[in-house]
Scaffold this active site. Structure first.
Site, PDB file in Angstrom:
ATOM      1  NE  ARG A 933      34.019  33.604  40.067  1.00 46.88           N
ATOM      2  CZ  ARG A 933      33.536  34.007  41.350  1.00 46.88           C
ATOM      3  NH1 ARG A 933      32.513  34.763  41.607  1.00 46.88           N
ATOM      4  NH2 ARG A 933      34.093  32.983  42.291  1.00 46.88           N
ATOM      5  CB  THR A1031      45.580  31.514  26.134  1.00 46.86           C
ATOM      6  OG1 THR A1031      45.531  32.944  26.545  1.00 46.86           O
ATOM      7  CG2 THR A1031      44.132  31.044  25.909  1.00 46.86           C
ATOM      8  CD  GLU A1210      38.388  32.179  35.219  1.00 44.44           C
ATOM      9  OE1 GLU A1210      39.075  31.177  35.137  1.00 44.44           O
ATOM     10  OE2 GLU A1210      38.017  33.404  34.812  1.00 44.44           O
TER      11      GLU A1210
END
Ligand SMILES: Cc1cc2nc3c(=O)[nH]c(=O)nc-3n(C[C@H](O)[C@H](O)[C@H](O)COP(=O)(O)OP(=O)(O)OC[C@H]3O[C@@H](n4cnc5c(N)ncnc54)[C@H](O)[C@@H]3O)c2cc1C
Ligand code: FES
Ligand code: FES
Length: 1275
Positions: A933, A1031, A1210
């Site tokens: 996380r 990403t 998160e």
């Protein structure tokens, strides 16, 4: 003793005819012989009652809680209590009634109010902990005649862990049963409040989340009375049945005796001097399970009346050695009420100590004799028995009784003054006399349900001589400072005869220092902390006694009032909290705070997890052969012993892998089974399969591997020195020109420093596991796995078996938590199980034990950041240069991406013109670290927040001021070239500051600190910015398959995994609203690679957006062939936010991972100490904020997310760093008392009691360390 022997033999004869029985959920069961090795948990699960879960197997998590009812023949009462089924030997509950989660309510027959309440309050997310919580609460309700108080409820849940919810919804669900504030739960439930807000369906308290349609569970709605007619009664047979002694067998020739008379017990002990006596099995069970000790003869003494008697007389209390700790607590509470106050000083000390002794389930079974005879050097009670002049009565097999003072009983490490033909009969505790005071001490890592770092028991008996008080007698005993509970004899001798005065305190502190010596490399570490605790305990004792004697001798010299803060006992206010957000309904379901779709199955124990899936016939069980060395060449592997182990069916090594042994999620730099070299302790060398789980483990343990040791790299620092980095992982991000700025003279000041952060274990409640089987003679491979990424399982298995992906299917219905730990590190487990399954053409089940799971599956990365920062005298930051390293472990896994996220988040919310960040992933000889996380973000942000605070200290300004002047604004360009749009930071910060009345909090804290020398408070407010999504942009896509059936119901399958976050619920809401049908018409069955292929892992806080969008798209296509909406925040999401915060709190303040490295030489190199809930402490129910308000910014729809969804998985994690900075603020106040207030100091995370205490430099730490001392940390 002839007659004793005869009686013993007579009783023995009866046991041959005894039919052992047990009632489970009202059903009578005959217990066959041969199961003495079995725990109650194994038995229940074998019966198919899989609602009771195996979370740890060591009494530390409460997932296995069941209620045991027993007819107590002494009191003629039926008693009900919660126990940990994982430690209860099956035969220990013979003749009793066991109620498991399945016995209290069921979807078909109606839920119990407890189940109903927990489900409706969003208290069940992943659901793995849920049955345990309900059973603890159920036992509390059934054992209490009256409604329990809120405090009793919270106390009874201290032995249950939850990693998802942050506990608040669980407390709210159960609080209604306390019936303390009826109006809050019933009177208001259907009303809208004056200000237009209404009652939160989640908490039952005012909020703005709805329009009054959603009503909280009211008190009358949840009244258990409605249910009592369905409540299982105590089976009449068990009331009438006479108990008989037992002799039953188990695996490996084990024998279980249950004597019912002392004579028979002594007879058995004479016959089997090596026999282990058992009561609660909370020590013996751990020894057998975790330390693999084998005991052939077990004598269960819990029902021997002579060992359970209590005799209160004029001299004191005699307590039978088998008395359970919860009974002991009740006994002491009773005598404290009944006897004169001066007689019960020791009893009160025991009551206080027992409050912090284990959890309720352990206290309900653990005995005083078991605690004493184990002679653990950290026993909480032994220092108190010693201090309070207790005497132990010992009886030998001939019936001869002798008495030993407790202070002389403990001889050495787990050695006591007792022969093998003797047992502990009872304990005699004398009453204390006027002017005699006994006090308990315990410092643990976590306040509740934790073993002590140091504990103590102290006593003085004072004598009046004129105006003075003299010490007539004294006892000082410490646990946790030596191999045995230690009497500080020199200190005791020194005190006796002295006048009670401040100067005595100073002199005694000096004597203690030379009396209690702890070696530098003493097991347990924390040497400086432990030494300082010894001094501070004595100091507290002295203060406490001085306070007590004020009434007798008011003229004696006193301490300043501010010193009393050292002796005020801890009391916990009831929790409060508020959740505040806006919802807008869309369609039939979106925006509805719907209960988690599986909640009703989870609360009844019907929800299936991997380990609960019925296994196909012929299933084998697997266990891994693991490396025992951090870095070594494998010389040979000897399987001869293993092959002859019972039930052995095969050992599979690297050579057996059908296709490619090389694996890895990003680069294939791992081996499924090690070939020549092992690079960490816990690396998989092979897999053994056998007929049972236990046999597989035993056989795997017998595989002998010979190693040639190689040098190991065991920390980031060692890796930096050796330039040990994973190939091609060096990264740089740059904005402006840092060097030029540093040299330009624009920076009035520059600071340089280092921040290091420890790692964190995921501690999902359900350990890793896979069940793999083949079909069509091995043409296809199927598996059920506990994973966040079924596709990766499919990929790995197809890769190592050499099968096309189209022939491999992985299914995941739900998982008991993941938090990133089941994103990649579960795949090699499935792959390992697939090899024997494929080669033997048999189903194979591999479920990791908790300790193995924690040891081999990786953690959050530890980080080191070296920073240089230039700023102006006003506090404006101009340049930031950072070198950042993470500890990747022995394979790359996701460490590169984790490093990058840390680098991206290194600016947190600050606009810095010149930034240079250089990063590297360190190769170390530890199991590969992995996603967790926040994925590196929190580590990057913590570094900058550290030095922002340092700038404030340097400039003597408030941290908030420095933060505010450096905030990013709309249009700011980050160091990764993103232009910030819809930047709500300023508005949010302003609103928060106002709503929490930060300035008042600051004043209150300062005021408190000025009046309290030994207790300090702190306050902090920390902002965060967090980028969600992967990403690797190609991963931000998702698939869904929507079936519409002719009866109007809809089946949705998508690529995301349900792990408690309510993903399936949100996705179902999307489908329901899209088709304009009720939510109940939509079903999300499971995640399966043959329905939705090539899915991304369920991670990066993106799943609701991605899968919600995919489902919506599919629905729209269907609608076009035969209206767009999205997943709004549901109430369940609050539990997710709170869960993330509490997990973050664990990271910054509690959860310390300890490895055998240069900092911890007392742990074997490369080995993990913290491999279970016993040593690794996550926050428990009593560690959450007293007052926890969650509020979401209103009026700012998320235009980028699908229909304003909010990523809640998160981002809230890092907000818990406010706890860290508040702690630091409090430490600063403590240091100010020593004139160090303005000095900057560094503090590592986690800020454990050790780090906090050692940073509060004062007279109790300065004999051992300087003011800039850093406790050791594995990084
Ligand atoms: C999760 C967990 C948390 C714990 N927390 C704490 C804690 O906070 N503080 C603490 O001090 N301890 C703690 N313990 C340790 C343990 O619970 C206690 O020591 C407990 O009191 C042991 O009692 P028992 O009846 O379960 O012992 P058992 O396991 O049944 O027996 C332990 C030993 O005592 C011997 N024994 C028992 N009775 C007699 C007798 N009459 N005569 C001779 N020998 C006898 C047995 O042969 C055996 O060797 C914890 C344990 C667990 C698993
Ligand atoms: S499984 Fe029993 S306490 Fe964890
Ligand atoms: S809901 Fe408690 S551990 Fe998941």
């Amino acid at each position: 003793m002839g007659s004793l022997k005869k009686e013993g033999e007579m009783e023995q004869m009866r046991d041959e005819f005894m039919e052992a029985i047990l009632y489970v959920n009202g059903v009578r069961r005959v217990l066959p012989d041969g199961l003495a090795h079995m725990t109650l948990l194994e038995y229940l699960r074998d019966l198919g009652l899989t609602g009771t879960k195996l979370g740890c197997g060591e009494g530390g998590c409460g997932a296995c809680t069941v209620m045991v009812s027993n007819y107590d023949r002494t009191s003629n009462k039926c008693v009900h209590y919660a126990v940990n089924a994982c430690l209860a030997p099956l035969y220990s509950v013979e003749g009793m009634h066991v109620i498991s989660i399945e016995g209290i309510g069921h979807r078909k027959h109606g839920l119990h109010p407890l189940q109903e309440s927990l489900a409706s309050s969003h208290g069940s997310q992943c659901g793995f902990c849920t049955p345990g919580f309900i059973m603890s609460m159920y036992a509390l309700l059934r054992s209490n005649k009256n409604s329990p108080s809120e405090e009793e409820i919270e106390e009874s849940l201290a032995g249950n862990l939850c990693r998802c919810t942050g506990y608040r919804p669980i407390i709210d669900a159960f609080r209604v049963f306390a019936k303390t504030d009826d109006a809050l739960y019933s009177g208001l439930s259907s009303l809208s409040l004056q200000d237009g807000s209404s009652i939160c369906p989640s908490t039952g308290k005012p909020c703005s989340c709805g329009d009054g349609r959603f009503q909280p569970l009211s008190y009358s709605e949840t009244d258990g009375a409605k249910y009592t007619e369905k409540e299982l009664i105590f089976p009449p047979e068990l009331l009438l049945r006479e108990l008989a002694p037992l002799k039953l067998r188990g695996d490996g020739g084990m024998i279980w005796y249950r004597p019912l008379r002392l004579q028979y017990l002594l007879h058995l002990k004479a016959k089997h001097p090596e026999a282990k006596l058992v009561v609660g099995n909370t020590e013996v069970g751990i020894e057998m399970r975790m330390k693999r000790l084998q005991y052939q003869v077990l004598i269960y003494v819990g029902q021997v009346p002579e060992l359970n008697t209590v005799n209160v007389n004029d001299n004191g209390i005699e307590i039978g050695s088998a008395l359970r700790l919860s009974e002991l607590l009740r006994l002491f509470r009773k005598v404290v009420k009944e006897r004169p106050a001066h007689e019960t000083s020791a009893c009160k000390a025991f009551i206080e100590q027992l409050k912090w002794f284990a959890g309720t389930q352990i206290r309900n079974v653990a005995s005083i004799g078991g605690n004493i005879c184990t002679a653990s050097p950290i026993s909480d009670l032994n220092p108190l028995w010693m201090a309070s002049r207790a005497e132990f009565k010992i009886i030998n097999c001939n019936g001869d009784v002798r008495s030993v003072p407790a202070k002389d009983f403990f001889n050495g490490y787990r050695e006591v003054d007792m022969e093998s033909n003797e047992i502990l009969l009872s304990v005699f505790l004398p009453w204390t006399r006027p002017l005699e005071y006994v006090k308990e001490f315990k410092q643990a890592h976590r306040r509740e349900d934790d073993i002590a770092i140091v504990n103590g028991g102290m006593r003085v008996f004072l004598e009046e001589r004129g105006e003075e008080l003299f010490v007539s007698d004294a006892s000082v005993a410490f646990g946790g400072v030596a191999a045995v509970t230690l009497r500080a004899r020199k200190t005791e001798e020194f005190l006796i005869g002295k006048s009670w005065s401040k100067s005595l305190l100073q002199d005694a502190l000096k004597v203690i220092q030379s009396d209690v010596i702890i070696d530098e490399d003493a097991p347990g570490g924390m040497v400086e902390f432990r030494k300082s605790l010894v001094l501070s305990f004595f100091f507290k004792f002295f203060l406490w006694v001085s306070h007590r004697i004020r009434d007798v001798k008011p003229a004696l010299e006193t301490f300043p009032p501010s010193y009393m803060s050292a002796v005020k006992s801890f009391s916990r206010p009831c929790r409060a909290g508020r959740q505040d957000y806006e919802t807008v309904m869309q369609g039939t379901a979106v925006g509805l705070p719907a209960v988690h779709l599986s909640a009703r199955m989870q609360v009844t124990g019907e929800a299936e997890y991997t380990d609960d899936t019925p296994v196909p016939p012929n299933t084998l069980h697997a266990a891994l052969v693991l490396s025992k060395m951090p870095h070594a060449r494998i010389i040979s592997i000897d399987d001869s012993e293993s092959k002859s182990s019972p039930g052995f069916a095969g050992l599979f090594l690297a050579n057996d892998v059908p296709a490619d042994n090389k694996i890895g999620p990003v680069v294939a730099d791992e081996e499924l089974f090690a070939t020549d070299v092992v690079t960490c302790v816990g690396q998989v060398i092979g897999v053994v399969v056998a007929d049972t789980h236990e046999n597989a483990k035993a056989a795997a343990g017998k595989v002998e591997v010979e190693y040639e040791e190689l040098p190991a790299i065991l920390s980031i620092r060692e890796a930096i020195v050796a330039k040990s980095f994973h190939p091609n992982t060096e990264k740089m991000l740059r904005k402006g020109d840092v060097e030029l700025c540093f040299q330009s003279g624009q920076c009035d000041r520059m600071i340089e420093g280092e921040v290091q952060m420890g790692s964190q274990e995921h501690f999902y409640m359900e350990p890793h596991g896979s069940l793999v089987w083949t079909t069509d003679g091995g043409n296809e491979v199927h598996m059920i796995s506990s994973t966040q990424d079924p596709q990766k399982h499919q990929q790995y298995v197809s890769h190592v078996l050499g099968l096309p992906m189209s022939k491999v299917v992985c299914k995941t219905k739900r998982i008991g938590g993941g938090f990133g730990g089941k994103e990649t590190r579960s795949a090699f487990i499935a792959a390992a199980a697939s090899v024997p399954s494929y080669l033997l053409n048999r189903p194979v089940k591999l479920i990791l034990d908790r300790d193995v799971d924690m040891m081999i599956s990786g953690h959050r990365h530890s980080f080191v950041g070296k920073y240089k920062v230039g700023f102006t005298n006003d506090g404006k930051v101009l340049a930031y240069d950072l070198e950042i390293y993470n500890n990747g472990g022995n394979s790359l896994d996701l460490s590169q991406a984790v490093l990058e996220i840390a680098m991206f988040n290194s600016d947190n919310v600050y606009d810095i013109p010149h930034v240079r960040i250089r990063g590297n992933v360190c190769f170390t000889n530890y199991p590969s670290n992995t996603a967790f996380r926040g994925f590196g973000g929190p580590q990057g942000m913590l570094i900058i927040e550290n030095w922002i605070q340092r700038i404030a200290a340097e400039l003597d300004r408030s941290t908030e001021e420095i933060r505010e002047m450096n905030f990013q604004v709309e249009g700011s360009i980050t160091h990764y070239s993103q232009c910030l749009q819809h930047c709500t930071l300023h508005q949010l910060w302003k609103e928060l500051k106002l709503s929490c009345n930060f300035l008042k909090a600051r004043r209150d804290v300062d005021e408190f600190n000025s009046h309290n020398r030994w207790k300090k408070r702190g306050v902090a407010m920390v902002p965060t910015k967090f980028g969600v999504s992967f990403t690797k942009t190609f991963m931000n896509q998702a698939g869904a398959l929507v079936h519409v059936y002719t009866d109007g119901t809809v089946l949705v399958t998508h690529g995301g995994v349900e792990m408690g976050q309510g993903l399936h619920t949100k996705v179902a809401q999307v489908a329901a609203s899209a088709f304009n049908i009720p939510l109940s018409s939509v079903f999300v069955s499971e995640t399966s690679t043959d329905k939705v292929p090539n899915a991304s892992p369920t991670a990066a806080s993106m799943s609701s957006d991605m899968y919600g969008a995919a489902v919506l798209n599919a629905c729209e296509q269907i609608k076009a062939r035969m209206e767009p909406v999205a997943s709004k925040l549901s109430c369940n999401s609050f539990a997710e936010i709170e869960g993330a915060f509490v997990q973050g709190l664990g990271w910054v303040a509690l959860e310390e991972v300890k490895w055998g490295d240069a900092a911890h030489r007392w742990i074997k190199p490369g080995n993990l100490l913290t491999c279970g809930p016993g040593n690794f402490k996550i926050p428990s129910i009593n560690d959450i904020p007293f007052n926890f308000n969650v509020s979401l910014l209103k009026g700012n729809p998320n235009s980028k997310g699908i229909h304003s969804s909010k990523a809640v998985g998160e981002p809230p994690f890092f907000l818990a760093s406010s706890v860290f900075f508040a702690i630091k603020d409090a430490i600063k106040a403590a240091r100010a008392e020593m004139g160090l207030g303005s000095e900057w100091f560094s503090l590592d995370t986690p800020a454990t009691p050790e780090r906090i205490r050692m940073a509060c430099f004062d007279e109790f730490t300065c004999p051992f360390v300087s003011s800039d001392f850093f406790p050791k940390l594995s990084v």
